[in-house]
Design a protein around this motif. Structure first.
Motif, PDB file in Angstrom:
ATOM      1  N   GLU A 205      -5.111   6.397 -11.262  1.00  0.00           N
ATOM      2  CA  GLU A 205      -4.034   7.356 -11.042  1.00  0.00           C
ATOM      3  C   GLU A 205      -3.394   7.228  -9.664  1.00  0.00           C
ATOM      4  O   GLU A 205      -2.580   8.066  -9.286  1.00  0.00           O
ATOM      5  CB  GLU A 205      -4.583   8.780 -11.221  1.00  0.00           C
ATOM      6  CG  GLU A 205      -5.138   9.066 -12.605  1.00  0.00           C
ATOM      7  CD  GLU A 205      -4.083   8.917 -13.681  1.00  0.00           C
ATOM      8  OE1 GLU A 205      -2.929   9.317 -13.432  1.00  0.00           O
ATOM      9  OE2 GLU A 205      -4.398   8.393 -14.757  1.00  0.00           O
ATOM     10  N   ALA A 206      -3.733   6.217  -8.908  1.00  0.00           N
ATOM     11  CA  ALA A 206      -3.193   6.080  -7.560  1.00  0.00           C
ATOM     12  C   ALA A 206      -1.703   5.765  -7.594  1.00  0.00           C
ATOM     13  O   ALA A 206      -1.225   4.994  -8.425  1.00  0.00           O
ATOM     14  CB  ALA A 206      -3.936   4.983  -6.802  1.00  0.00           C
ATOM     15  N   THR A 207      -0.967   6.368  -6.670  1.00  0.00           N
ATOM     16  CA  THR A 207       0.452   6.067  -6.505  1.00  0.00           C
ATOM     17  C   THR A 207       0.595   4.710  -5.837  1.00  0.00           C
ATOM     18  O   THR A 207      -0.025   4.454  -4.801  1.00  0.00           O
ATOM     19  CB  THR A 207       1.130   7.135  -5.631  1.00  0.00           C
ATOM     20  OG1 THR A 207       0.980   8.415  -6.250  1.00  0.00           O
ATOM     21  CG2 THR A 207       2.605   6.823  -5.435  1.00  0.00           C
ATOM     22  N   LEU A 208       1.391   3.826  -6.427  1.00  0.00           N
ATOM     23  CA  LEU A 208       1.622   2.510  -5.842  1.00  0.00           C
ATOM     24  C   LEU A 208       2.830   2.572  -4.915  1.00  0.00           C
ATOM     25  O   LEU A 208       3.934   2.904  -5.335  1.00  0.00           O
ATOM     26  CB  LEU A 208       1.858   1.469  -6.932  1.00  0.00           C
ATOM     27  CG  LEU A 208       2.247   0.067  -6.436  1.00  0.00           C
ATOM     28  CD1 LEU A 208       1.131  -0.519  -5.572  1.00  0.00           C
ATOM     29  CD2 LEU A 208       2.570  -0.849  -7.603  1.00  0.00           C
ATOM     30  N   VAL A 209       2.607   2.247  -3.656  1.00  0.00           N
ATOM     31  CA  VAL A 209       3.683   2.205  -2.670  1.00  0.00           C
ATOM     32  C   VAL A 209       3.902   0.746  -2.291  1.00  0.00           C
ATOM     33  O   VAL A 209       2.971   0.081  -1.824  1.00  0.00           O
ATOM     34  CB  VAL A 209       3.323   3.023  -1.414  1.00  0.00           C
ATOM     35  CG1 VAL A 209       4.461   2.963  -0.396  1.00  0.00           C
ATOM     36  CG2 VAL A 209       3.019   4.466  -1.790  1.00  0.00           C
ATOM     37  N   PRO A 210       5.105   0.203  -2.503  1.00  0.00           N
ATOM     38  CA  PRO A 210       5.353  -1.202  -2.154  1.00  0.00           C
ATOM     39  C   PRO A 210       5.071  -1.471  -0.678  1.00  0.00           C
ATOM     40  O   PRO A 210       5.436  -0.674   0.191  1.00  0.00           O
ATOM     41  CB  PRO A 210       6.841  -1.386  -2.479  1.00  0.00           C
ATOM     42  CG  PRO A 210       7.138  -0.334  -3.494  1.00  0.00           C
ATOM     43  CD  PRO A 210       6.282   0.839  -3.120  1.00  0.00           C
ATOM     44  N   LEU A 211       4.416  -2.574  -0.427  1.00  0.00           N
ATOM     45  CA  LEU A 211       4.070  -2.942   0.943  1.00  0.00           C
ATOM     46  C   LEU A 211       5.330  -3.179   1.760  1.00  0.00           C
ATOM     47  O   LEU A 211       6.236  -3.894   1.337  1.00  0.00           O
ATOM     48  CB  LEU A 211       3.208  -4.205   0.939  1.00  0.00           C
ATOM     49  CG  LEU A 211       2.709  -4.680   2.303  1.00  0.00           C
ATOM     50  CD1 LEU A 211       1.712  -3.684   2.885  1.00  0.00           C
ATOM     51  CD2 LEU A 211       2.080  -6.062   2.189  1.00  0.00           C
ATOM     52  N   ARG A 212       5.375  -2.596   2.940  1.00  0.00           N
ATOM     53  CA  ARG A 212       6.519  -2.748   3.835  1.00  0.00           C
ATOM     54  C   ARG A 212       6.096  -3.622   5.009  1.00  0.00           C
ATOM     55  O   ARG A 212       5.717  -3.138   6.073  1.00  0.00           O
ATOM     56  CB  ARG A 212       6.989  -1.377   4.320  1.00  0.00           C
ATOM     57  CG  ARG A 212       7.323  -0.435   3.159  1.00  0.00           C
ATOM     58  CD  ARG A 212       7.497   1.002   3.602  1.00  0.00           C
ATOM     59  NE  ARG A 212       7.652   1.876   2.453  1.00  0.00           N
ATOM     60  CZ  ARG A 212       7.806   3.198   2.527  1.00  0.00           C
ATOM     61  NH1 ARG A 212       7.830   3.791   3.710  1.00  0.00           N
ATOM     62  NH2 ARG A 212       7.928   3.921   1.431  1.00  0.00           N
ATOM     63  N   GLY A 213       6.121  -4.912   4.780  1.00  0.00           N
ATOM     64  CA  GLY A 213       5.688  -5.823   5.829  1.00  0.00           C
ATOM     65  C   GLY A 213       5.046  -7.057   5.245  1.00  0.00           C
ATOM     66  O   GLY A 213       5.100  -7.313   4.036  1.00  0.00           O
ATOM     67  N   ARG A 214       4.402  -7.834   6.097  1.00  0.00           N
ATOM     68  CA  ARG A 214       3.831  -9.115   5.710  1.00  0.00           C
ATOM     69  C   ARG A 214       2.582  -8.934   4.862  1.00  0.00           C
ATOM     70  O   ARG A 214       1.695  -8.158   5.191  1.00  0.00           O
ATOM     71  CB  ARG A 214       3.494  -9.920   6.970  1.00  0.00           C
ATOM     72  CG  ARG A 214       2.868 -11.285   6.704  1.00  0.00           C
ATOM     73  CD  ARG A 214       2.699 -12.054   7.995  1.00  0.00           C
ATOM     74  NE  ARG A 214       1.866 -11.345   8.943  1.00  0.00           N
ATOM     75  CZ  ARG A 214       0.527 -11.401   8.944  1.00  0.00           C
ATOM     76  NH1 ARG A 214      -0.113 -12.106   8.018  1.00  0.00           N
ATOM     77  NH2 ARG A 214      -0.168 -10.743   9.846  1.00  0.00           N
ATOM     78  N   ALA A 215       2.508  -9.667   3.762  1.00  0.00           N
ATOM     79  CA  ALA A 215       1.326  -9.637   2.911  1.00  0.00           C
ATOM     80  C   ALA A 215       0.112 -10.113   3.702  1.00  0.00           C
ATOM     81  O   ALA A 215       0.186 -11.073   4.462  1.00  0.00           O
ATOM     82  CB  ALA A 215       1.539 -10.521   1.682  1.00  0.00           C
ATOM     83  N   GLY A 216      -1.003  -9.429   3.519  1.00  0.00           N
ATOM     84  CA  GLY A 216      -2.226  -9.802   4.215  1.00  0.00           C
ATOM     85  C   GLY A 216      -2.378  -9.170   5.581  1.00  0.00           C
ATOM     86  O   GLY A 216      -3.371  -9.409   6.259  1.00  0.00           O
ATOM     87  N   SER A 217      -1.407  -8.354   5.999  1.00  0.00           N
ATOM     88  CA  SER A 217      -1.448  -7.740   7.325  1.00  0.00           C
ATOM     89  C   SER A 217      -1.989  -6.320   7.236  1.00  0.00           C
ATOM     90  O   SER A 217      -1.406  -5.461   6.565  1.00  0.00           O
ATOM     91  CB  SER A 217      -0.042  -7.722   7.939  1.00  0.00           C
ATOM     92  OG  SER A 217      -0.001  -6.878   9.068  1.00  0.00           O
ATOM     93  N   ALA A 218      -3.104  -6.070   7.918  1.00  0.00           N
ATOM     94  CA  ALA A 218      -3.657  -4.719   7.954  1.00  0.00           C
ATOM     95  C   ALA A 218      -2.679  -3.761   8.622  1.00  0.00           C
ATOM     96  O   ALA A 218      -2.557  -2.601   8.229  1.00  0.00           O
ATOM     97  CB  ALA A 218      -4.991  -4.723   8.700  1.00  0.00           C
ATOM     98  N   ARG A 219      -1.971  -4.262   9.621  1.00  0.00           N
ATOM     99  CA  ARG A 219      -0.992  -3.418  10.307  1.00  0.00           C
ATOM    100  C   ARG A 219       0.122  -2.999   9.356  1.00  0.00           C
ATOM    101  O   ARG A 219       0.592  -1.853   9.396  1.00  0.00           O
ATOM    102  CB  ARG A 219      -0.418  -4.172  11.499  1.00  0.00           C
ATOM    103  CG  ARG A 219       0.531  -3.349  12.349  1.00  0.00           C
ATOM    104  CD  ARG A 219       0.920  -4.108  13.599  1.00  0.00           C
ATOM    105  NE  ARG A 219       1.785  -3.319  14.454  1.00  0.00           N
ATOM    106  CZ  ARG A 219       2.239  -3.712  15.629  1.00  0.00           C
ATOM    107  NH1 ARG A 219       1.884  -4.907  16.097  1.00  0.00           N
ATOM    108  NH2 ARG A 219       3.023  -2.938  16.342  1.00  0.00           N
TER     109      ARG A 219
END
Length: 276
Positions: A205-219
């Motif tokens: 049930e988690a809301t998916l939020v598109p990643l805003r930044g470089r894939a693989g970046s914890a930041r």
């Protein structure tokens, strides 16, 4: 609910208790002040030195005056905690290492959560800031870190906004979700996960939020979570101290750290089940 509030009389700590009181209403709180000699001001130390007839006597005077000052300051913290709606009592301890000592007291005395401001000064050394980082890393109970300089809307959201849970399906994320349910009863809880846009995910049930930044970046993951929290007017963000690999855009210690250092709202860090 039993709260251990690390108080140091700084503006950060004063602000933290007001915000934390909105998140944890009606809690039973111990206001803990840690002090380390020589705690008295330089001017007072000079006055004491002029009166002391020996080094041993000076040490005794510094000890007495330091504890008296700590007790005066912790009493102010209790007043603030009670004004925030907590049933509060004072506690003063000699300090040997603020971060480890806070974590040890919380574990030994079975507190449900530690509350800290993100920055401040305690005694002659920093109590919060670098110490809050240490507490988050070593504590076996959840730690609520309240950032400094919150805007009025962010402070108000602590009392009514949804609680966002960074979720990746790992045991650490499950522990974070369980802690949120326990510590924030009756509040709207929303599980949130991140992934590059267009990538499928399977976190229930988690809301998916598109990643805003470089894939693989914890930041980038941390930034995505904090930006989404701002958009939602969240009351707090809940993160596990560890999770899956950051290469999968999921919660990891480095992501928790990024959220802690960039979120303009309280962050609850929940220890991994193996360390709790």
């Amino acid at each position: 609910m039993r709260v251990l509030f690390g108080y140091d009389a700084s503006r950060s700590a004063m602000d933290a208790v007001d915000t934390a009181g909105r998140l944890l209403p009606g809690a039973s709180a111990t206001v803990l002040f840690l002090w380390e000699p020589p705690f008295a001001s330089a001017e007072l130390r000079q006055r004491l030195a002029s009166r002391a007839q020996s080094v041993d006597r000076l040490i005794d005077l510094l000890e007495d005056e330091g504890r008296a000052e700590a007790e005066r300051l912790v009493a102010q913290g209790v007043v603030l905690a009670r004004a925030a709606g907590w049933d509060a009592e004072p506690r003063v301890e000699r300090s040997f290492n603020e971060g480890y000592q806070l974590a040890r007291i919380a574990e030994q005395d079975a507190f449900d959560v530690i509350v800290l401001g993100s920055r401040g000064m305690g005694g002659a050394q920093a109590l919060l800031g670098s110490t809050s980082d240490l507490v988050v890393h070593v504590s076996r109970v959840p730690v609520l870190v309240v950032p400094a300089a919150l805007m009025s809307a962010e402070r108000a959201a602590a009392g009514s906004g949804p609680i966002l849970i960074a979720f990746d399906g790992s045991p650490g994320a499950e522990a974070a979700a369980a802690a949120a349910e326990r510590l924030f009863p009756g509040r709207e809880l929303e599980r949130v996960t991140t992934a590059p846009e267009g990538e499928a995910h399977a976190e229930g049930e988690a809301t998916l939020v598109p990643l805003r930044g470089r894939a693989g970046s914890a930041r980038a993951v941390g930034g995505t979570l904090t930006e989404y929290a701002a958009e939602r007017g969240a009351g707090a963000i809940v993160v596990g101290s560890r999770g899956r690999s950051a290469s999968r855009e999921l919660l990891l210690g480095s992501v928790a750290k990024a959220v802690l250092h960039h979120a303009h709202r309280p962050v609850l860090v929940v220890p991994h089940p193996r360390s709790a």
